[in-house]
Design an enzyme around this catalytic site. Structure first.
Site, PDB file in Angstrom:
ATOM      1  N   HIS A  57       0.861  -1.179   0.000  1.00 38.33           N
ATOM      2  CA  HIS A  57       0.000   0.000   0.000  1.00 38.33           C
ATOM      3  C   HIS A  57       0.899   1.231   0.000  1.00 38.33           C
ATOM      4  O   HIS A  57       2.038   1.192   0.480  1.00 38.33           O
ATOM      5  CB  HIS A  57      -0.869   0.026   1.247  1.00 38.33           C
ATOM      6  CG  HIS A  57      -1.969  -0.985   1.251  1.00 38.33           C
ATOM      7  ND1 HIS A  57      -3.048  -0.879   2.087  1.00 38.33           N
ATOM      8  CD2 HIS A  57      -2.154  -2.120   0.535  1.00 38.33           C
ATOM      9  CE1 HIS A  57      -3.861  -1.895   1.889  1.00 38.33           C
ATOM     10  NE2 HIS A  57      -3.335  -2.675   0.964  1.00 38.33           N
ATOM     11  N   GLU A  59       0.944   3.784   1.831  1.00 41.75           N
ATOM     12  CA  GLU A  59       1.406   4.164   3.165  1.00 41.75           C
ATOM     13  C   GLU A  59       2.581   3.316   3.624  1.00 41.75           C
ATOM     14  O   GLU A  59       3.551   3.828   4.198  1.00 41.75           O
ATOM     15  CB  GLU A  59       0.282   4.025   4.199  1.00 41.75           C
ATOM     16  CG  GLU A  59      -0.919   4.917   3.946  1.00 41.75           C
ATOM     17  CD  GLU A  59      -2.028   4.199   3.188  1.00 41.75           C
ATOM     18  OE1 GLU A  59      -1.725   3.486   2.195  1.00 41.75           O
ATOM     19  OE2 GLU A  59      -3.195   4.348   3.578  1.00 41.75           O
ATOM     20  N   CYS A  87      -6.136   1.777   5.945  1.00 43.89           N
ATOM     21  CA  CYS A  87      -6.701   0.483   6.326  1.00 43.89           C
ATOM     22  C   CYS A  87      -6.072   0.037   7.659  1.00 43.89           C
ATOM     23  O   CYS A  87      -5.142   0.681   8.153  1.00 43.89           O
ATOM     24  CB  CYS A  87      -6.415  -0.541   5.234  1.00 43.89           C
ATOM     25  SG  CYS A  87      -4.682  -1.073   5.183  1.00 43.89           S
ATOM     26  N   CYS A  90      -2.148  -0.359   7.502  1.00 42.91           N
ATOM     27  CA  CYS A  90      -1.417   0.905   7.424  1.00 42.91           C
ATOM     28  C   CYS A  90      -1.543   1.713   8.709  1.00 42.91           C
ATOM     29  O   CYS A  90      -0.571   2.333   9.155  1.00 42.91           O
ATOM     30  CB  CYS A  90      -1.895   1.696   6.217  1.00 42.91           C
ATOM     31  SG  CYS A  90      -1.531   0.846   4.652  1.00 42.91           S
TER      32      CYS A  90
END
Length: 154
Positions: A57, A59, A87, A90
């Site tokens: 991701h 992040e 999410c 993260c």
């Protein structure tokens, strides 16, 4: 409340540009900017599809890059700007990295872990609190996502 910098739109503008680049690479359009002492120390966009890795991701990649840039996994004086509410994975990484503040754009009703679906960033829940502020340029960030998924369905 912990001492934190204030939201600066220039960093969200940069994150939105990264999200647009992510969409152009056929990735979910999420962009992240990590800031320390009013300087950008790391950026990223989603890389899950390109790297075939669910942990990539935007992040997660940006936090890894930030640790390299500052020379320490402890990012307590860093602020994160991201176009989509993080999410659980993260959000957990931000807690473990000791991020100071999180500024996000669009809310994520399906997987958001900063209050929409669950709130892993609730003050006092873990050993580190993060100042959280959502809804920055929400309409613009949400439109990037909805346009991306609308085009994918065609």
């Amino acid at each position: 409340m912990k001492e934190t910098g204030e939201y600066k739109d220039e960093y969200m503008t940069l994150a939105i540009g990264l999200a647009q680049a992510s969409a152009e690479a056929d990735e979910v359009p999420v962009g992240v900017v990590v800031v320390k002492d009013d300087k950008v120390v790391a950026t990223s966009e989603n890389m899950k599809e390109r790297l075939n890795d669910a942990t990539k991701h935007a992040e997660m990649v940006a936090l890894s890059r930030a640790t390299e840039a500052v020379g320490n996994w402890w990012l307590e004086n860093c602020d994160v700007y991201v176009t989509l509410e993080p999410c659980p994975m993260c959000a957990g990484a931000m807690i473990n990295s000791r991020i100071r503040a999180l500024y996000f754009g669009a809310y994520d009703e399906k997987t958001g872990a900063a209050g929409s679906k669950v709130n892993l960033l609730e003050s006092g829940l873990f050993n580190h609190d993060i100042v959280v502020s959502g809804g920055h340029r929400q309409e613009e960030c949400s439109k990037l996502l909805s346009s991306f998924f609308k085009n994918k369905r065609k």
